[in-house]
Design an enzyme around this catalytic site. Structure first.
Site, PDB file in Angstrom:
ATOM      1  CG  HIS A 259       0.588   0.864   2.502  1.00  0.00           C
ATOM      2  ND1 HIS A 259      -0.677   1.322   2.235  1.00  0.00           N
ATOM      3  CD2 HIS A 259       0.638  -0.381   1.997  1.00  0.00           C
ATOM      4  CE1 HIS A 259      -1.360   0.383   1.607  1.00  0.00           C
ATOM      5  NE2 HIS A 259      -0.588  -0.666   1.446  1.00  0.00           N
ATOM      6  CG  ASN A 260       4.460  -1.340   1.685  1.00  0.00           C
ATOM      7  OD1 ASN A 260       4.982  -1.097   2.775  1.00  0.00           O
ATOM      8  ND2 ASN A 260       3.571  -2.302   1.533  1.00  0.00           N
TER       9      ASN A 260
END
Length: 363
Positions: A259-260
């Site tokens: 994620h991210n």
């Protein structure tokens, strides 16, 4: 899918010699090439293999004497491997996906399909999804709620695109690619032993065992133009903002992006690379097979990391890295050579000690 030698050379911007009207049906390795094949002998080391096959035509290296090799015709390009990209594009027969929407596919009435979109058997296109013109959605693919694919997308079988994912033009998804799963984000009600270890690099502290509470993924995934995702690769949604892949970047098979994560433009991420959450990868980066990237670090533009490298901290732009933990490649190789010399060095030290002790005992 047949082309004359002349047509192939013109399409590739290469030079054709000899009987340029010979018709080519496929490309082949020199030793197994038949009379209607184009043998790919783009390096002098493959010259001897030509005599093992039956090729009349070959793509050769610049300066090759094609007549001395017993050929009737030849294609010579200044950069043969680059010409090979165009050649394979010309000769690629594809996967045989049919035009139109297969009767077993489900397309939500509120989805928007551009002109000439092909949808294969058992595919699902969800409400609000937008598919660009000329795209191919292969068998058993899933396109999620409000997802967007640009024109010319090409999804092989069983590709999954999650809700709100945005993908640019000319995207290629290889079989089993998974884009837009939730991020691996969990937290405890009180500071955990993991947090203690992160601070102390060893001491777990006195934190008690606790349940893990899920942090939901409110972001999605944003992918630029001309991106390719390999078989079995997985890309997590961002927690608040999107996970991002820049234009022209290519992911090999079984790559995982947490994620991210942000990857810039024109980077190559090879097989089994794992990139932990919130890492930032620059433009024109190459991560070779089985590299690992720690969370919350950046890897600068133009970095090259050799196979199996583990990047534990920030890497400045332009560095060439190797090893675990990663160091600059030349230093890693120097250290490896020194390590291999250690047994011999220890034998030499043992022999010197023996000589010194014997000399002292004689006096």
């Amino acid at each position: 899918m047949t082309h004359t030698v002349e047509q192939i050379a013109m399409a590739l911007g290469a030079q054709a010699f000899g009987a340029i009207d010979i018709v080519i049906t496929r490309a082949a390795e020199p030793a197994s090439a038949g009379p209607d094949d184009l043998a790919l002998a783009m390096n002098p080391k493959y010259a001897d293999s030509l005599s093992e096959g039956h090729a009349r035509v070959a793509m050769l290296w610049d300066g090759a004497d094609w007549e001395a090799l017993g050929l009737e015709a030849a294609i010579i390009a200044p950069r043969p491997r680059y010409a090979m990209a165009g050649l394979t594009r010309m000769l690629d027969a594809g996967q045989g996906f049919a035009a139109g929407i297969h009767p077993t596919a489900f397309v939500d009435p509120e989805a928007e399909l551009g002109e000439g979109v092909s949808v294969g058997p058992l595919a699902v296109i969800s409400k609000g999804a937008k598919i660009g013109a000329g795209s191919v959605i292969g068998p058993q693919c899933f396109i999620g709620w409000n997802a967007t694919l640009g024109e010319g997308a090409y999804l092989r079988e069983a590709v999954s695109i999650g809700a709100r994912v945005t993908i640019g033009a000319r995207f290629i998804g290889q079989p089993g690619a998974r884009i837009g799963g939730d991020g691996f984000s969990f937290v405890t009600a009180e500071p955990s032993n993991v947090e203690s270890v992160r601070k102390t690099l060893g001491d777990q502290g006195d934190a008690k065992a606790q349940d893990w509470t899920r942090i939901h993924s409110l972001g999605s995934v944003s992918i630029g133009d001309d991106v390719e995702i390999g078989m079995g690769s997985t890309i997590d949604c961002g927690t608040i903002r999107d996970t991002v892949i820049g234009d022209g970047t290519k992911l090999d098979n079984q790559v995982h992006m947490g994620h991210n994560v942000v990857i810039g433009r024109n980077s190559l991420i090879c097989g089994q690379v794992g990139i932990a959450g919130s890492a930032t990868i620059g433009d024109n980066v190459v991560l070779a097979g089985q590299c690992g990237v720690n969370d919350n670090i950046f890897v600068g533009d133009g970095v090259i990391a050799g196979g199996g490298t583990k990047l534990m901290s920030n890497v400045p732009a332009g560095r060439t890295m190797l090893g675990y933990p990663a160091t600059q490649m030349d230093k890693q190789v120097e250290g490896y050579k020194a390590l291999r010399r250690l047994p011999r060095l220890m034998r030499d030290v043992t022999e010197l000690k023996r000589i010194v002790f014997k000399s002292n005992s004689d006096t």
